[in-house]
Design an enzyme around this catalytic site. Structure first.
Site, PDB file in Angstrom:
ATOM      1  CG  ASP A  54      -2.579-101.007  -4.943  1.00 40.85           C
ATOM      2  OD1 ASP A  54      -2.707-101.070  -6.047  1.00 40.85           O
ATOM      3  OD2 ASP A  54      -3.519-101.062  -4.085  1.00 40.85           O
ATOM      4  CG  ASN A  85     -11.171-105.608   3.923  1.00 42.63           C
ATOM      5  OD1 ASN A  85     -11.100-104.564   3.301  1.00 42.63           O
ATOM      6  ND2 ASN A  85     -10.309-106.529   4.311  1.00 42.63           N
ATOM      7  CG  HIS A 135      -8.847-103.031   0.971  1.00 41.79           C
ATOM      8  ND1 HIS A 135      -9.107-104.211   0.939  1.00 41.79           N
ATOM      9  CD2 HIS A 135      -8.741-102.487   0.062  1.00 41.79           C
ATOM     10  CE1 HIS A 135      -9.352-104.606  -0.183  1.00 41.79           C
ATOM     11  NE2 HIS A 135      -9.124-103.513  -1.016  1.00 41.79           N
ATOM     12  CD  GLU A 189      -6.605-106.372   3.237  1.00 45.20           C
ATOM     13  OE1 GLU A 189      -7.628-105.786   3.570  1.00 45.20           O
ATOM     14  OE2 GLU A 189      -6.390-107.220   2.265  1.00 45.20           O
TER      15      GLU A 189
END
Length: 242
Positions: free
Chosen positions: A67, A135, A137, A142
């Site tokens: 990313d 979380n 990811h 996400e």
């Protein structure tokens, strides 16, 4: 899924680097899927040490990063291209023309995503590095009701921006978007190397690897992959001992 727990980060780094070095020794033109963040840094440092001792060469290796932030100026110290140069590429004999990071400043981001997917389809990643977000990811995929299979532009969750704010002077400087490989692209790798460090990751790692497979915990989709190696320090692994 092979879950390995280590008493020290030194041991974790040595095993992780050893897995990568062994691949490159047997396949000098290996394709690596690389990650940023704090999780892989120790392994990169150990790979640099192995290179300096002459045990491994990266001159024919290709790499694709997971990313990149959208909108940070080229050369900004917090771009993931800068991170990779600083943490690995500048210290080994890899040809930087063989290293790809998504272009977060592309005029046409959708076209950039399509080009990145086309390159990934041709490359076939041998080992994909992954960390895991608080979380759940992976990359910047996400939690959501549905996930993208291919490379795409994502709106970063506020908790993700808060977690990354420590690298910037203020939360206002943290980008709100990123370009990321999709979960489908990640799962196409021949082997996935998931790295987890610290007690703050213990709960989400346990949920991702033992709980229901759900897009609300993107890392849980790793349970569907046939060759995942998980490297955890003892703090990150503590929920497996409860």
């Amino acid at each position: 899924m092979n879950i390995m727990t280590f008493n020290t980060n030194e041991e974790l780094n040595q095993i992780g680097a050893g897995i990568v070095a062994s691949l490159i020794q047997t396949k000098p033109n290996a394709v690596l899927g690389l990650a940023t963040g704090s999780s892989p840094i120790g392994i990169y440092q150990e790979l640099i040490r192995l290179y300096e001792k002459g045990y491994v060469s990266f001159k024919n290796v290709q790499s694709y990063n997971l990313d990149e932030y959208v909108g940070l100026p080229e050369g900004h110290p917090e771009t993931y291209r800068s991170f990779m140069n600083t943490q690995l590429f500048n210290h080994v004999d890899i040809n930087k023309t063989n290293t790809r990071v998504p272009d977060g400043n592309a005029v046409d981001l959708k076209a950039e995503c399509k080009q990145y997917d086309a390159a990934l389809a041709q490359a076939s990643i041998d080992i994909q590095f992954l960390g895991i977000g608080h979380n759940g990811h992976i990359g910047f995929n996400e939690p959501d009701q549905q996930l993208h299979g291919g490379t795409h532009v994502v709106q970063l969750k506020e908790e993700t921006r808060q977690a990354n704010a420590r690298f910037f002077d203020s939360i206002d400087q943290v980008p709100t978007q990123a370009v990321t490989m999709g979960v489908g692209s990640i799962l196409k790798a021949k082997m996935i190397l998931l790295i987890g460090r610290g007690a703050e990751k213990a709960d989400i790692i346990h949920r991702a690897l033992t709980g229901p497979i759900t897009t609300e915990v993107p890392a849980s989709l790793l349970q569907t992959h046939p060759n995942v190696v998980v490297l955890l320090d003892k703090e990150a692994a503590q929920k497996f001992n409860d």
